[in-house]
Design a protein around this motif. Sequence first.
Motif, PDB file in Angstrom:
ATOM      1  N   LEU A   1       0.828  -1.201   0.000  1.00 60.91           N
ATOM      2  CA  LEU A   1       0.000   0.000   0.000  1.00 60.91           C
ATOM      3  C   LEU A   1       0.868   1.259   0.000  1.00 60.91           C
ATOM      4  O   LEU A   1       0.610   2.206  -0.742  1.00 60.91           O
ATOM      5  CB  LEU A   1      -0.927  -0.007   1.216  1.00 60.91           C
ATOM      6  CG  LEU A   1      -1.926   1.130   1.340  1.00 60.91           C
ATOM      7  CD1 LEU A   1      -2.913   1.106   0.181  1.00 60.91           C
ATOM      8  CD2 LEU A   1      -2.674   1.037   2.653  1.00 60.91           C
ATOM      9  N   LEU A   2       1.923   1.247   0.807  1.00 59.13           N
ATOM     10  CA  LEU A   2       2.824   2.402   0.867  1.00 59.13           C
ATOM     11  C   LEU A   2       3.572   2.595  -0.452  1.00 59.13           C
ATOM     12  O   LEU A   2       3.778   3.724  -0.892  1.00 59.13           O
ATOM     13  CB  LEU A   2       3.808   2.250   2.028  1.00 59.13           C
ATOM     14  CG  LEU A   2       3.193   2.362   3.421  1.00 59.13           C
ATOM     15  CD1 LEU A   2       4.230   2.037   4.492  1.00 59.13           C
ATOM     16  CD2 LEU A   2       2.608   3.740   3.645  1.00 59.13           C
ATOM     17  N   THR A   3       3.959   1.506  -1.088  1.00 59.79           N
ATOM     18  CA  THR A   3       4.633   1.598  -2.384  1.00 59.79           C
ATOM     19  C   THR A   3       3.705   2.203  -3.426  1.00 59.79           C
ATOM     20  O   THR A   3       4.106   3.088  -4.191  1.00 59.79           O
ATOM     21  CB  THR A   3       5.112   0.204  -2.845  1.00 59.79           C
ATOM     22  OG1 THR A   3       6.020  -0.313  -1.873  1.00 59.79           O
ATOM     23  CG2 THR A   3       5.802   0.280  -4.188  1.00 59.79           C
ATOM     24  N   LYS A   4       2.465   1.751  -3.440  1.00 63.90           N
ATOM     25  CA  LYS A   4       1.487   2.302  -4.381  1.00 63.90           C
ATOM     26  C   LYS A   4       1.244   3.786  -4.104  1.00 63.90           C
ATOM     27  O   LYS A   4       1.116   4.583  -5.028  1.00 63.90           O
ATOM     28  CB  LYS A   4       0.169   1.533  -4.301  1.00 63.90           C
ATOM     29  CG  LYS A   4       0.219   0.177  -4.946  1.00 63.90           C
ATOM     30  CD  LYS A   4      -1.130  -0.505  -4.875  1.00 63.90           C
ATOM     31  CE  LYS A   4      -1.073  -1.889  -5.499  1.00 63.90           C
ATOM     32  NZ  LYS A   4      -2.369  -2.576  -5.440  1.00 63.90           N
ATOM     33  N   ALA A   5       1.191   4.137  -2.831  1.00 62.08           N
ATOM     34  CA  ALA A   5       0.974   5.539  -2.461  1.00 62.08           C
ATOM     35  C   ALA A   5       2.134   6.398  -2.947  1.00 62.08           C
ATOM     36  O   ALA A   5       1.925   7.500  -3.467  1.00 62.08           O
ATOM     37  CB  ALA A   5       0.809   5.673  -0.955  1.00 62.08           C
ATOM     38  N   GLN A   6       3.360   5.905  -2.796  1.00 66.89           N
ATOM     39  CA  GLN A   6       4.531   6.656  -3.248  1.00 66.89           C
ATOM     40  C   GLN A   6       4.523   6.816  -4.767  1.00 66.89           C
ATOM     41  O   GLN A   6       4.818   7.888  -5.283  1.00 66.89           O
ATOM     42  CB  GLN A   6       5.824   5.960  -2.802  1.00 66.89           C
ATOM     43  CG  GLN A   6       7.081   6.722  -3.173  1.00 66.89           C
ATOM     44  CD  GLN A   6       7.165   8.081  -2.506  1.00 66.89           C
ATOM     45  OE1 GLN A   6       6.945   8.188  -1.310  1.00 66.89           O
ATOM     46  NE2 GLN A   6       7.459   9.112  -3.262  1.00 66.89           N
ATOM     47  N   GLU A   7       4.164   5.757  -5.477  1.00 65.46           N
ATOM     48  CA  GLU A   7       4.093   5.831  -6.936  1.00 65.46           C
ATOM     49  C   GLU A   7       3.044   6.847  -7.375  1.00 65.46           C
ATOM     50  O   GLU A   7       3.283   7.652  -8.275  1.00 65.46           O
ATOM     51  CB  GLU A   7       3.767   4.454  -7.520  1.00 65.46           C
ATOM     52  CG  GLU A   7       4.904   3.458  -7.411  1.00 65.46           C
ATOM     53  CD  GLU A   7       4.496   2.036  -7.783  1.00 65.46           C
ATOM     54  OE1 GLU A   7       3.304   1.800  -8.097  1.00 65.46           O
ATOM     55  OE2 GLU A   7       5.372   1.159  -7.754  1.00 65.46           O
ATOM     56  N   LYS A   8       1.894   6.813  -6.726  1.00 66.08           N
ATOM     57  CA  LYS A   8       0.818   7.748  -7.063  1.00 66.08           C
ATOM     58  C   LYS A   8       1.232   9.181  -6.731  1.00 66.08           C
ATOM     59  O   LYS A   8       0.965  10.107  -7.505  1.00 66.08           O
ATOM     60  CB  LYS A   8      -0.464   7.362  -6.311  1.00 66.08           C
ATOM     61  CG  LYS A   8      -1.654   8.201  -6.679  1.00 66.08           C
ATOM     62  CD  LYS A   8      -2.092   7.978  -8.110  1.00 66.08           C
ATOM     63  CE  LYS A   8      -3.368   8.739  -8.400  1.00 66.08           C
ATOM     64  NZ  LYS A   8      -3.747   8.690  -9.797  1.00 66.08           N
TER      65      LYS A   8
ATOM     66  N   ALA B   1      -3.904  15.815  -2.817  1.00 60.17           N
ATOM     67  CA  ALA B   1      -3.665  14.936  -1.668  1.00 60.17           C
ATOM     68  C   ALA B   1      -4.948  14.213  -1.281  1.00 60.17           C
ATOM     69  O   ALA B   1      -4.935  13.015  -0.983  1.00 60.17           O
ATOM     70  CB  ALA B   1      -3.126  15.738  -0.491  1.00 60.17           C
ATOM     71  N   SER B   2      -6.040  14.937  -1.301  1.00 64.12           N
ATOM     72  CA  SER B   2      -7.330  14.331  -0.981  1.00 64.12           C
ATOM     73  C   SER B   2      -7.665  13.230  -1.979  1.00 64.12           C
ATOM     74  O   SER B   2      -8.120  12.148  -1.598  1.00 64.12           O
ATOM     75  CB  SER B   2      -8.414  15.408  -0.988  1.00 64.12           C
ATOM     76  OG  SER B   2      -9.670  14.839  -0.754  1.00 64.12           O
ATOM     77  N   ASN B   3      -7.414  13.503  -3.256  1.00 62.04           N
ATOM     78  CA  ASN B   3      -7.660  12.496  -4.293  1.00 62.04           C
ATOM     79  C   ASN B   3      -6.761  11.282  -4.114  1.00 62.04           C
ATOM     80  O   ASN B   3      -7.189  10.151  -4.331  1.00 62.04           O
ATOM     81  CB  ASN B   3      -7.453  13.093  -5.683  1.00 62.04           C
ATOM     82  CG  ASN B   3      -8.522  14.084  -6.058  1.00 62.04           C
ATOM     83  OD1 ASN B   3      -9.598  14.102  -5.474  1.00 62.04           O
ATOM     84  ND2 ASN B   3      -8.226  14.934  -7.023  1.00 62.04           N
ATOM     85  N   LEU B   4      -5.524  11.515  -3.713  1.00 62.00           N
ATOM     86  CA  LEU B   4      -4.584  10.418  -3.489  1.00 62.00           C
ATOM     87  C   LEU B   4      -5.108   9.492  -2.398  1.00 62.00           C
ATOM     88  O   LEU B   4      -5.190   8.284  -2.578  1.00 62.00           O
ATOM     89  CB  LEU B   4      -3.205  10.961  -3.100  1.00 62.00           C
ATOM     90  CG  LEU B   4      -2.176   9.939  -2.609  1.00 62.00           C
ATOM     91  CD1 LEU B   4      -1.771   9.000  -3.735  1.00 62.00           C
ATOM     92  CD2 LEU B   4      -0.959  10.643  -2.036  1.00 62.00           C
ATOM     93  N   PHE B   5      -5.489  10.078  -1.266  1.00 66.33           N
ATOM     94  CA  PHE B   5      -5.932   9.263  -0.142  1.00 66.33           C
ATOM     95  C   PHE B   5      -7.294   8.629  -0.376  1.00 66.33           C
ATOM     96  O   PHE B   5      -7.522   7.492   0.012  1.00 66.33           O
ATOM     97  CB  PHE B   5      -5.921  10.076   1.148  1.00 66.33           C
ATOM     98  CG  PHE B   5      -4.536  10.399   1.621  1.00 66.33           C
ATOM     99  CD1 PHE B   5      -3.619   9.392   1.859  1.00 66.33           C
ATOM    100  CD2 PHE B   5      -4.135  11.707   1.798  1.00 66.33           C
ATOM    101  CE1 PHE B   5      -2.327   9.676   2.276  1.00 66.33           C
ATOM    102  CE2 PHE B   5      -2.850  12.008   2.219  1.00 66.33           C
ATOM    103  CZ  PHE B   5      -1.947  10.989   2.461  1.00 66.33           C
ATOM    104  N   SER B   6      -8.198   9.351  -1.025  1.00 68.22           N
ATOM    105  CA  SER B   6      -9.511   8.762  -1.272  1.00 68.22           C
ATOM    106  C   SER B   6      -9.408   7.632  -2.292  1.00 68.22           C
ATOM    107  O   SER B   6     -10.131   6.647  -2.210  1.00 68.22           O
ATOM    108  CB  SER B   6     -10.513   9.819  -1.733  1.00 68.22           C
ATOM    109  OG  SER B   6     -10.144  10.355  -2.984  1.00 68.22           O
ATOM    110  N   GLY B   7      -8.482   7.761  -3.229  1.00 70.74           N
ATOM    111  CA  GLY B   7      -8.271   6.705  -4.218  1.00 70.74           C
ATOM    112  C   GLY B   7      -7.700   5.440  -3.612  1.00 70.74           C
ATOM    113  O   GLY B   7      -7.848   4.347  -4.142  1.00 70.74           O
ATOM    114  N   MET B   8      -7.044   5.590  -2.467  1.00 77.50           N
ATOM    115  CA  MET B   8      -6.471   4.434  -1.778  1.00 77.50           C
ATOM    116  C   MET B   8      -7.444   3.857  -0.756  1.00 77.50           C
ATOM    117  O   MET B   8      -7.141   2.882  -0.093  1.00 77.50           O
ATOM    118  CB  MET B   8      -5.183   4.846  -1.060  1.00 77.50           C
ATOM    119  CG  MET B   8      -4.068   5.233  -1.994  1.00 77.50           C
ATOM    120  SD  MET B   8      -2.637   5.918  -1.129  1.00 77.50           S
ATOM    121  CE  MET B   8      -2.461   4.849   0.264  1.00 77.50           C
TER     122      MET B   8
END
Length: 101
Positions: free
Chosen positions: A13-20, A91-98
Amino acid sequence: MFENMDFSKMGELLTKAQEKANELEQEALKKEFSAKSGGGLVKVSANGKGEIIDINIDDSLLEDKESMQILLIAAINDVMKMVEQNKKSMASNLFSGMGVL
């Protein structure tokens, strides 16, 4: 609170978050925001990263330093607010997408 979370997938999950986040940063560099003050006498443009990329000052202000400074500050503050709002939205889009928000 954490009953339904699978912590074994946290690294993934953290790797995907960093990529995004990296994708969003590159996307931000392509965005341009502009603000005007003094009825368009001063225009300031910035990229999505918050770097000033252009400033236009009407020739009529060149002999009025104080007015030019006031209008320049106003335009810079306005464009920085736009950049900040964009960053918050991304940032909101990043977190909501995850599925975090």
